[in-house]
Design an enzyme around this catalytic site. Sequence first.
Site, PDB file in Angstrom:
ATOM      1  N   HIS A 111      59.653  53.894   1.699  1.00  0.00           N
ATOM      2  CA  HIS A 111      58.383  53.212   1.508  1.00  0.00           C
ATOM      3  C   HIS A 111      57.178  54.094   1.760  1.00  0.00           C
ATOM      4  CE1 HIS A 111      60.254  52.669   5.471  1.00  0.00           C
ATOM      5  NE2 HIS A 111      59.086  53.097   5.888  1.00  0.00           N
ATOM      6  N   CYS A 112      57.385  55.324   2.266  1.00  0.00           N
ATOM      7  CA  CYS A 112      56.234  56.129   2.702  1.00  0.00           C
ATOM      8  C   CYS A 112      56.152  57.499   2.046  1.00  0.00           C
ATOM      9  CB  CYS A 112      56.269  56.311   4.222  1.00  0.00           C
ATOM     10  SG  CYS A 112      55.843  54.824   5.151  1.00  0.00           S
ATOM     11  N   ILE A 113      57.135  58.352   2.302  1.00  0.00           N
ATOM     12  CA  ILE A 113      57.002  59.771   1.964  1.00  0.00           C
ATOM     13  C   ILE A 113      56.821  60.028   0.463  1.00  0.00           C
ATOM     14  CG2 ILE A 113      58.102  62.035   2.139  1.00  0.00           C
ATOM     15  CD1 ILE A 113      59.378  61.074   4.726  1.00  0.00           C
TER      16      ILE A 113
ATOM     17  N   ASP B   1      52.866  57.892  -0.122  1.00  0.00           N
ATOM     18  CA  ASP B   1      51.612  58.086   0.612  1.00  0.00           C
ATOM     19  C   ASP B   1      50.823  59.324   0.195  1.00  0.00           C
ATOM     20  OD1 ASP B   1      52.556  55.872   1.822  1.00  0.00           O
ATOM     21  OD2 ASP B   1      52.826  56.741   3.806  1.00  0.00           O
TER      22      ASP B   1
END
Length: 423
Positions: free
Chosen positions: A261-263, A266
């Site tokens: 969900h991030c790397i 973002d």
Amino acid sequence: MQWHDETVGIIGLGYVGLPLAIAFAESGATVVGVDVSQERVQSLKQGCSYLTDVSDEEIASVLGRFHPTTDYSALRECDAVIICVPTPLAKTGEPDISYILSAAEDFRPYLRRGMLVVLESTTYPGTTEELLKPMLEETGLKAGVDFNLAFSPERIDPSNKQWTLKNTPKIVGGLTPECTMRAKALYERVVDDVYPVSSPKVAEMTKLLENTFRAVNIALVNEFAILCRRMGISVWEVIDAASTKPFGFMRFEPGPGIGGHCIPIDPLYLAWKAREFNHEARFIRIADAINRQMPEYVVSLISDALNDHGKPLRGSRILLLGIAYKPEVNDYRESPGLALVELLQRKGSHVCYHDPYVLEVHHNGWVMKSVELTEDELAKSDCVVIVTAHKCYDWGWVVAHSPLVVDTRGVTRKMNAHNVVRL
């Protein structure tokens, strides 16, 4: 300021919101958890968890203080409301903040004087002040005067038992010093160390730096993996050797791509926002290109390995071990395993997968179920690909019963096996 008998509202009961809700309930607060999924809400009301990091027992123990619902009006009596909704990328590559906007719109009628509102969803710098603030001020209440507004980036690392919500420092940046103080006081009841910064923008940018740092370094080591293989050098041995240096080096490992969900997401939020300031984030774009090419590179490894065994990629049976984006989680968002499935199928391979945490995958219109992992399943596969290094796998057993193994995670690097090809 001390928070004692307050009521805390959590919007979004996913991997961020649910552990946060449980933590506040365990601290003695009354918690209202709002989620758009009736299925999730019903599961929680029955004391059942859908996350690997939250047990049924933890939910059951706080149901007297934790009230899951799909009804936003339940937030009207809350002293603080924390927004923890997803922020994916749109297909165009631009930030998709529709979940934030939708949550703010549904919550807005119940905003009241004296309330604290905190956004935790990862997003680009300026979201809290430029989008959330004016939306909430349409009620006639003024942020920083009539209600408090802050941003506090989530730092949840699913399956990490060493660094949890409680012992991972929390960043808070409020619209005003009073807003920051209110947010800091709230989080101090569930987090050991709360670190205040001067504004929501600083807090938003902090999260992007953290994950951009990881994405760029993963891209670097992925490039090393490709180069080392061409030079006949084991990248895993190189990494192990470099990791002996006690200063100036931080260990990162290559893999079949990045997920979660991030790397993968973002840094692109930051690159998108940078254009508004006439700046092209070249480093981020290069890293993203390298990381996104890794599934294709792994397919080429599989093809070459099969070719060396006298078999074509087309028509071969490929078994992927692991489809989750990281070990010990049931989350397969942005997982490189999904890209491998689609690329291999496009090449004419027969693809199946096994994952003890993900029993069924729904992605891009196709559905696939996890197969039972047996000696026969391994033996009848032309190639077994290690995608996710779940701790439950016995790698020696996998290698012993598979005709060919492509290891993208380096878990077999201590084995001397003729049937293993490593990234």
